[in-house]
Design an enzyme around this catalytic site. Structure first.
Site, PDB file in Angstrom:
ATOM      1  N   ASP A 126       0.846  -1.204   0.000  1.00 46.96           N
ATOM      2  CA  ASP A 126       0.000   0.000   0.000  1.00 46.96           C
ATOM      3  C   ASP A 126       0.875   1.246   0.000  1.00 46.96           C
ATOM      4  O   ASP A 126       0.363   2.367  -0.102  1.00 46.96           O
ATOM      5  CB  ASP A 126      -1.017  -0.012   1.153  1.00 46.96           C
ATOM      6  N   GLU A 177      -1.215  -5.592   8.759  1.00 45.88           N
ATOM      7  CA  GLU A 177      -0.379  -4.994   9.794  1.00 45.88           C
ATOM      8  C   GLU A 177      -0.960  -5.309  11.165  1.00 45.88           C
ATOM      9  O   GLU A 177      -2.180  -5.346  11.336  1.00 45.88           O
ATOM     10  CB  GLU A 177      -0.306  -3.469   9.591  1.00 45.88           C
ATOM     11  N   GLU A 222       9.479  -4.191  10.291  1.00 46.11           N
ATOM     12  CA  GLU A 222       9.855  -2.883   9.715  1.00 46.11           C
ATOM     13  C   GLU A 222      10.395  -1.953  10.796  1.00 46.11           C
ATOM     14  O   GLU A 222       9.770  -1.777  11.858  1.00 46.11           O
ATOM     15  CB  GLU A 222       8.641  -2.239   9.024  1.00 46.11           C
TER      16      GLU A 222
HETATM   17  O1  KIV Z   1       3.632  -1.090   1.627  1.00 40.15           O
HETATM   18  C1  KIV Z   1       4.795  -1.528   1.571  1.00 40.15           C
HETATM   19  O2  KIV Z   1       5.526  -1.321   0.605  1.00 40.15           O
HETATM   20  C2  KIV Z   1       5.259  -2.308   2.713  1.00 40.15           C
HETATM   21  C3  KIV Z   1       6.717  -2.632   2.768  1.00 40.15           C
HETATM   22  C4  KIV Z   1       7.512  -1.428   3.006  1.00 40.15           C
HETATM   23  C5  KIV Z   1       7.011  -3.713   3.733  1.00 40.15           C
HETATM   24  O3  KIV Z   1       4.494  -2.648   3.545  1.00 40.15           O
END
Ligand code: KIV
Length: 295
Positions: A54, A125, A192
């Protein structure tokens, strides 16, 4: 297939294959892609997992966070990516508020990624609080990748894009979150912006792979944003390394095109088609036409 692609690189990557890679100590390579051309590029380079993140809200759509990204945005981009992939596992991010309201809504939304857009798995998440949902999704046949540490959809709760798990108590909570996701059936977890030592300990504790971004080399794999690696855009986060300056190369190329158009050197002989001589002769005889007068 690139010269650097690993052996067996032609076979589609599965969640089982990722588990085998962790067991064998073979690093997992994951990168984002948001459209068919970038998907073709990363697949040809032999990456294992493609994430339709996202992050596309910021990288592709010009938003300042991931929060405005919708299910329709994600389905549209995931379908484009899946048209460009033949080997990598395709993981799609469930956007903000597509899985937080009810499990039923989350199941319906997650199912769309697999049924309509060609994804192999979804990413959500959160830690312990989303574990019951992970269990429901997996039971419905939808593989789930977890995402803990800095979870960008909660940027307003964190008060910024900050490293998480810096003190012992929050690091222990983070590892506990990972264990809850694993117990719920997640097949991998993104870590992250987590201190390298904490990410390494979490990776040791888990039997499923961890994929780090700003979390050091003790993870079982790494993920990066396509545009950050290729130098497209002005901002490079500290955890990213620019492997090319494609943004500058694109600006230079478009500048050359503009100069050629203005200088009358584009299009040249190679880029045009001539009309047959008889057609030109006939046109010259007929022109100028008198408006409204038929032959
Ligand atoms: O949205 C994204 O690109 C992510 C990565 C940075 C892990 O969640």
């Amino acid at each position: 297939m690139s010269a650097t692609a690993p052996q067996g690189a032609g076979k589609p990557v599965t969640t089982l294959k990722l588990a085998q890679m962790k067991a064998a100590g073979e690093p997992i390579v994951m990168i984002t892609a948001y459209d068919a051309p970038s998907a073709r590029v990363v697949d040809a380079a032999g990456v294992d997992v493609v994430l339709v993140g996202d992050s596309l809200g910021m990288v592709m759509l010009g938003h300042t966070s991931t929060l405005p990204v919708t299910m329709d945005d994600m389905i549209h981009h995931t379908a484009a990516v899946s048209r460009g992939i033949s080997r990598a596992l395709i993981v799609a991010d469930m956007p903000f508020m597509s899985y937080q309201i009810t499990h039923e809504e989350a199941l319906r939304n997650a199912g769309r990624f697999l049924a309509e857009a060609g994804a192999n798995a979804v990413k959500i998440e959160g830690g312990t609080e989303v574990a019951p949902l992970v269990e429901r999704l997996v039971a419905a046949g939808i593989p789930v990748m977890g995402h803990v540490g800095l979870t960008p959809q909660s940027v307003n709760v964190f008060g910024g894009y900050r490293v998480q798990g810096r003190d012992a108590a929050s690091a222990l909570r983070l590892i506990d979150d990972c264990l809850a996701l694993e117990a719920a059936g997640a097949f991998a977890i993104v870590l992250e912006l987590v201190p390298a030592e904490v990410a390494a300990m979490a990776s040791e504790e888990l039997s499923i792979p961890t994929i780090g971004i700003g979390a050091g080399s003790g993870c079982d794999g790494q993920v990066q944003v396509f545009h950050d690696l290729l130098g497209i855009g002005d901002f490079t986060p500290r955890h990213a390394k620019r492997y090319a300056e494609i943004g500058a190369a694109m600006t230079e190329a478009v500048g050359s095109y503009a100069a050629d158009v203005r200088g009358g050197t584009f299009p040249g002989e190679d880029q045009l088609t001539h009309a047959d001589e008889e057609v030109v002769a006939e046109l010259e005889r007929e022109l100028p036409l008198t408006p409204g007068v038929d032959e």
